[in-house]
Design a protein around this motif. Structure first.
Motif, PDB file in Angstrom:
ATOM      1  N   GLU A   1       0.825  -1.211   0.000  1.00 62.36           N
ATOM      2  CA  GLU A   1       0.000   0.000   0.000  1.00 62.36           C
ATOM      3  C   GLU A   1       0.861   1.264   0.000  1.00 62.36           C
ATOM      4  OE1 GLU A   1      -3.164  -0.088   2.900  1.00 62.36           O
ATOM      5  OE2 GLU A   1      -3.427   2.089   2.816  1.00 62.36           O
ATOM      6  N   ASP A   2       1.986   1.220   0.710  1.00 58.92           N
ATOM      7  CA  ASP A   2       2.853   2.399   0.772  1.00 58.92           C
ATOM      8  C   ASP A   2       3.381   2.775  -0.619  1.00 58.92           C
ATOM      9  OD1 ASP A   2       3.505   2.974   3.893  1.00 58.92           O
ATOM     10  OD2 ASP A   2       3.157   0.848   3.530  1.00 58.92           O
ATOM     11  N   GLN A   3       3.704   1.775  -1.419  1.00 57.74           N
ATOM     12  CA  GLN A   3       4.188   2.070  -2.779  1.00 57.74           C
ATOM     13  C   GLN A   3       3.079   2.702  -3.621  1.00 57.74           C
ATOM     14  OE1 GLN A   3       5.972  -1.440  -4.493  1.00 57.74           O
ATOM     15  NE2 GLN A   3       7.875  -1.160  -3.335  1.00 57.74           N
ATOM     16  N   LEU A   4       1.857   2.199  -3.456  1.00 61.78           N
ATOM     17  CA  LEU A   4       0.733   2.816  -4.169  1.00 61.78           C
ATOM     18  C   LEU A   4       0.577   4.273  -3.714  1.00 61.78           C
ATOM     19  CD1 LEU A   4      -1.714   2.672  -6.077  1.00 61.78           C
ATOM     20  CD2 LEU A   4      -3.051   1.745  -4.180  1.00 61.78           C
ATOM     21  N   ALA A   5       0.737   4.494  -2.410  1.00 60.88           N
ATOM     22  CA  ALA A   5       0.674   5.866  -1.880  1.00 60.88           C
ATOM     23  C   ALA A   5       1.780   6.716  -2.513  1.00 60.88           C
ATOM     24  CB  ALA A   5       0.800   5.854  -0.363  1.00 60.88           C
ATOM     25  N   GLY A   6       2.940   6.112  -2.763  1.00 61.50           N
ATOM     26  CA  GLY A   6       4.043   6.833  -3.400  1.00 61.50           C
ATOM     27  C   GLY A   6       3.682   7.280  -4.803  1.00 61.50           C
ATOM     28  N   VAL A   7       3.093   6.364  -5.576  1.00 67.86           N
ATOM     29  CA  VAL A   7       2.693   6.690  -6.950  1.00 67.86           C
ATOM     30  C   VAL A   7       1.634   7.786  -6.939  1.00 67.86           C
ATOM     31  CG1 VAL A   7       1.559   5.813  -9.036  1.00 67.86           C
ATOM     32  CG2 VAL A   7       3.241   4.383  -7.842  1.00 67.86           C
ATOM     33  N   LEU A   8       0.595   7.600  -6.126  1.00 66.95           N
ATOM     34  CA  LEU A   8      -0.515   8.570  -6.104  1.00 66.95           C
ATOM     35  C   LEU A   8      -0.064   9.902  -5.516  1.00 66.95           C
ATOM     36  CD1 LEU A   8      -3.502   6.267  -5.035  1.00 66.95           C
ATOM     37  CD2 LEU A   8      -2.769   6.881  -7.352  1.00 66.95           C
ATOM     38  N   GLY A   9       0.791   9.845  -4.496  1.00 66.65           N
ATOM     39  CA  GLY A   9       1.304  11.084  -3.893  1.00 66.65           C
ATOM     40  C   GLY A   9       2.070  11.911  -4.913  1.00 66.65           C
ATOM     41  N   HIS A  10       2.893  11.242  -5.721  1.00 68.86           N
ATOM     42  CA  HIS A  10       3.638  11.922  -6.786  1.00 68.86           C
ATOM     43  C   HIS A  10       2.671  12.591  -7.766  1.00 68.86           C
ATOM     44  CE1 HIS A  10       6.790  12.311  -9.954  1.00 68.86           C
ATOM     45  NE2 HIS A  10       5.768  12.058 -10.761  1.00 68.86           N
ATOM     46  N   GLU A  11       1.611  11.884  -8.139  1.00 65.50           N
ATOM     47  CA  GLU A  11       0.646  12.449  -9.099  1.00 65.50           C
ATOM     48  C   GLU A  11      -0.134  13.613  -8.481  1.00 65.50           C
ATOM     49  OE1 GLU A  11       0.935  11.744 -12.145  1.00 65.50           O
ATOM     50  OE2 GLU A  11       2.294  10.072 -11.774  1.00 65.50           O
ATOM     51  N   ILE A  12      -0.496  13.495  -7.221  1.00 67.10           N
ATOM     52  CA  ILE A  12      -1.162  14.616  -6.534  1.00 67.10           C
ATOM     53  C   ILE A  12      -0.217  15.821  -6.547  1.00 67.10           C
ATOM     54  CG2 ILE A  12      -2.114  15.438  -4.318  1.00 67.10           C
ATOM     55  CD1 ILE A  12      -2.863  12.474  -3.725  1.00 67.10           C
ATOM     56  N   GLY A  13       1.085  15.538  -6.437  1.00 67.63           N
ATOM     57  CA  GLY A  13       2.091  16.599  -6.508  1.00 67.63           C
ATOM     58  C   GLY A  13       2.030  17.361  -7.827  1.00 67.63           C
ATOM     59  N   HIS A  14       1.819  16.650  -8.935  1.00 74.40           N
ATOM     60  CA  HIS A  14       1.687  17.322 -10.234  1.00 74.40           C
ATOM     61  C   HIS A  14       0.471  18.260 -10.247  1.00 74.40           C
ATOM     62  CE1 HIS A  14       4.860  15.602 -12.603  1.00 74.40           C
ATOM     63  NE2 HIS A  14       4.455  14.359 -12.459  1.00 74.40           N
ATOM     64  N   VAL A  15      -0.613  17.823  -9.595  1.00 68.54           N
ATOM     65  CA  VAL A  15      -1.848  18.634  -9.577  1.00 68.54           C
ATOM     66  C   VAL A  15      -1.638  19.880  -8.721  1.00 68.54           C
ATOM     67  CG1 VAL A  15      -4.292  18.677  -8.927  1.00 68.54           C
ATOM     68  CG2 VAL A  15      -3.301  16.600  -9.944  1.00 68.54           C
TER      69      VAL A  15
ATOM     70  N   ASP B   1       9.233  15.299  -4.490  1.00 70.99           N
ATOM     71  CA  ASP B   1       9.397  15.997  -3.220  1.00 70.99           C
ATOM     72  C   ASP B   1       8.038  16.150  -2.506  1.00 70.99           C
ATOM     73  OD1 ASP B   1      11.521  18.069  -1.785  1.00 70.99           O
ATOM     74  OD2 ASP B   1       9.450  18.790  -1.652  1.00 70.99           O
ATOM     75  N   LEU B   2       7.033  16.613  -3.257  1.00 69.92           N
ATOM     76  CA  LEU B   2       5.695  16.781  -2.674  1.00 69.92           C
ATOM     77  C   LEU B   2       5.114  15.425  -2.292  1.00 69.92           C
ATOM     78  CD1 LEU B   2       4.277  19.475  -5.151  1.00 69.92           C
ATOM     79  CD2 LEU B   2       4.827  19.834  -2.738  1.00 69.92           C
ATOM     80  N   GLY B   3       5.341  14.425  -3.141  1.00 69.17           N
ATOM     81  CA  GLY B   3       4.837  13.080  -2.866  1.00 69.17           C
ATOM     82  C   GLY B   3       5.352  12.566  -1.526  1.00 69.17           C
ATOM     83  N   VAL B   4       6.646  12.764  -1.277  1.00 65.36           N
ATOM     84  CA  VAL B   4       7.246  12.350   0.003  1.00 65.36           C
ATOM     85  C   VAL B   4       6.542  13.058   1.152  1.00 65.36           C
ATOM     86  CG1 VAL B   4       9.326  12.611   1.427  1.00 65.36           C
ATOM     87  CG2 VAL B   4       9.512  11.686  -0.895  1.00 65.36           C
ATOM     88  N   LYS B   5       6.307  14.358   1.008  1.00 64.01           N
ATOM     89  CA  LYS B   5       5.653  15.139   2.065  1.00 64.01           C
ATOM     90  C   LYS B   5       4.238  14.608   2.325  1.00 64.01           C
ATOM     91  CE  LYS B   5       4.978  19.495   4.150  1.00 64.01           C
ATOM     92  NZ  LYS B   5       4.254  18.774   5.189  1.00 64.01           N
ATOM     93  N   PHE B   6       3.475  14.386   1.250  1.00 59.31           N
ATOM     94  CA  PHE B   6       2.098  13.898   1.404  1.00 59.31           C
ATOM     95  C   PHE B   6       2.082  12.520   2.067  1.00 59.31           C
ATOM     96  CE2 PHE B   6       1.012  16.388  -2.742  1.00 59.31           C
ATOM     97  CZ  PHE B   6       1.097  17.581  -2.050  1.00 59.31           C
ATOM     98  N   MET B   7       3.029  11.658   1.691  1.00 59.28           N
ATOM     99  CA  MET B   7       3.108  10.314   2.285  1.00 59.28           C
ATOM    100  C   MET B   7       3.332  10.409   3.788  1.00 59.28           C
ATOM    101  SD  MET B   7       5.474   8.314  -0.506  1.00 59.28           S
ATOM    102  CE  MET B   7       5.232   6.616   0.019  1.00 59.28           C
TER     103      MET B   7
END
Ligand SMILES: [Zn+2]
Length: 256
Positions: free
Chosen positions: A129-143, A198-204
């Motif tokens: 689940e954490d890896q999925l959070a990494g992928v989605l967090g990165h994409e939320i970062g783009h938004v 960078d944002l993805g890490v923060k969101f995670m």
């Protein structure tokens, strides 16, 4: 006569370039969620509208949505958790997370305004689940980083400069300018990726996920790209190895 004619052309060309530059640089604002100064010509509402309008087409290009609702619900759950516990919640975007049927293309992407996609090909390679959070967090970062809107404004700039050059100078120069414009676009793409990591890490971290899982995602991407992948400077995506270093720095920065 010919000399005068080319002088006028040069003036018109220069005028187009100046006007384009003025338009681009006059639309400057600071992103309140990332603190980054950006040139953007779209409103948040326009971003949301573009994303909603393009979402069905994007899904179609990847074989539609994945039929299993349990997987889709899992993707929703992780996406929600990231949004609800981070600064993403304070934005005016409507986040939607879509699991795409595509079993071949290992990819995830975000449209402006909050429409986020992950292919089943990538989803099925993830180990937890954490890896999925990494992928989605990165994409939320783009938004949140408004990268699509920024690129659209830059495309307008590139187009304007190119047409200015095409009017004012001979074609060989226009080609040179096109090459330069391409390089500008590429490097911006790489910056976007690094900012999203960078944002993805923060969101995670904010949502209670293990940010080190994003490094695992990089390894999966690297393995999927194979040994014959494009050299980093030729690609819009930074080398996963390079990204891992930056991700480690971000983890140190945000983890207390
Ligand atoms: Zn990305």
């Amino acid at each position: 006569m010919r000399r005068g004619n080319s002088k006028i052309k040069l003036l018109i060309g220069a005028g187009i370039i100046l006007f384009t530059l003025f338009q681009y640089y006059s639309k400057s604002e600071v992103n309140e969620f990332t603190g980054k100064k950006q040139h953007i010509s779209l409103t948040v509402q326009e971003e949301v509208a573009i994303g909603l309008q393009s979402a069905p087409k994007m899904a179609q290009q990847h074989g539609g949505l994945y039929p299993d609702q349990n997987y889709q619900k899992f993707v929703d759950k992780v996406g929600r958790k990231l949004v609800n516990n981070s600064v993403a919640r304070q934005t005016n975007y409507n986040y939607d997370f879509h699991l795409l049927k595509d079993p071949q293309t290992i990819n995830a992407f975000a449209l402006p305004g909050g429409q986020i996609f992950i292919t089943y090909a990538l989803f099925s390679k993830l180990e937890n689940e954490d890896q999925l959070a990494g992928v989605l967090g990165h994409e939320i970062g783009h938004v949140v980083g408004r990268h699509s809107a920024e690129r659209m404004a830059k495309q307008g700039l590139t187009q304007g400069i190119l047409s200015g050059v095409a009017v004012g100078f001979d074609p060989s120069t226009a080609q040179g300018a096109a090459a330069i414009a391409n390089v500008i676009n590429m490097s911006y793409g790489r910056d976007d990726e690094l900012e999203s990591d960078d944002l993805g890490v923060k969101f995670m971290i904010d949502a209670g996920y293990n940010p080190n899982a994003l490094i695992g995602v990089m390894k999966i991407l690297k393995a999927a790209a194979g040994p014959n992948r494009t050299p980093e400077r030729m690609s819009t995506h930074p080398d996963p190895e390079n990204r891992i270093e930056k991700i480690k720095e971000a983890i140190k920065k945000y983890q207390k």
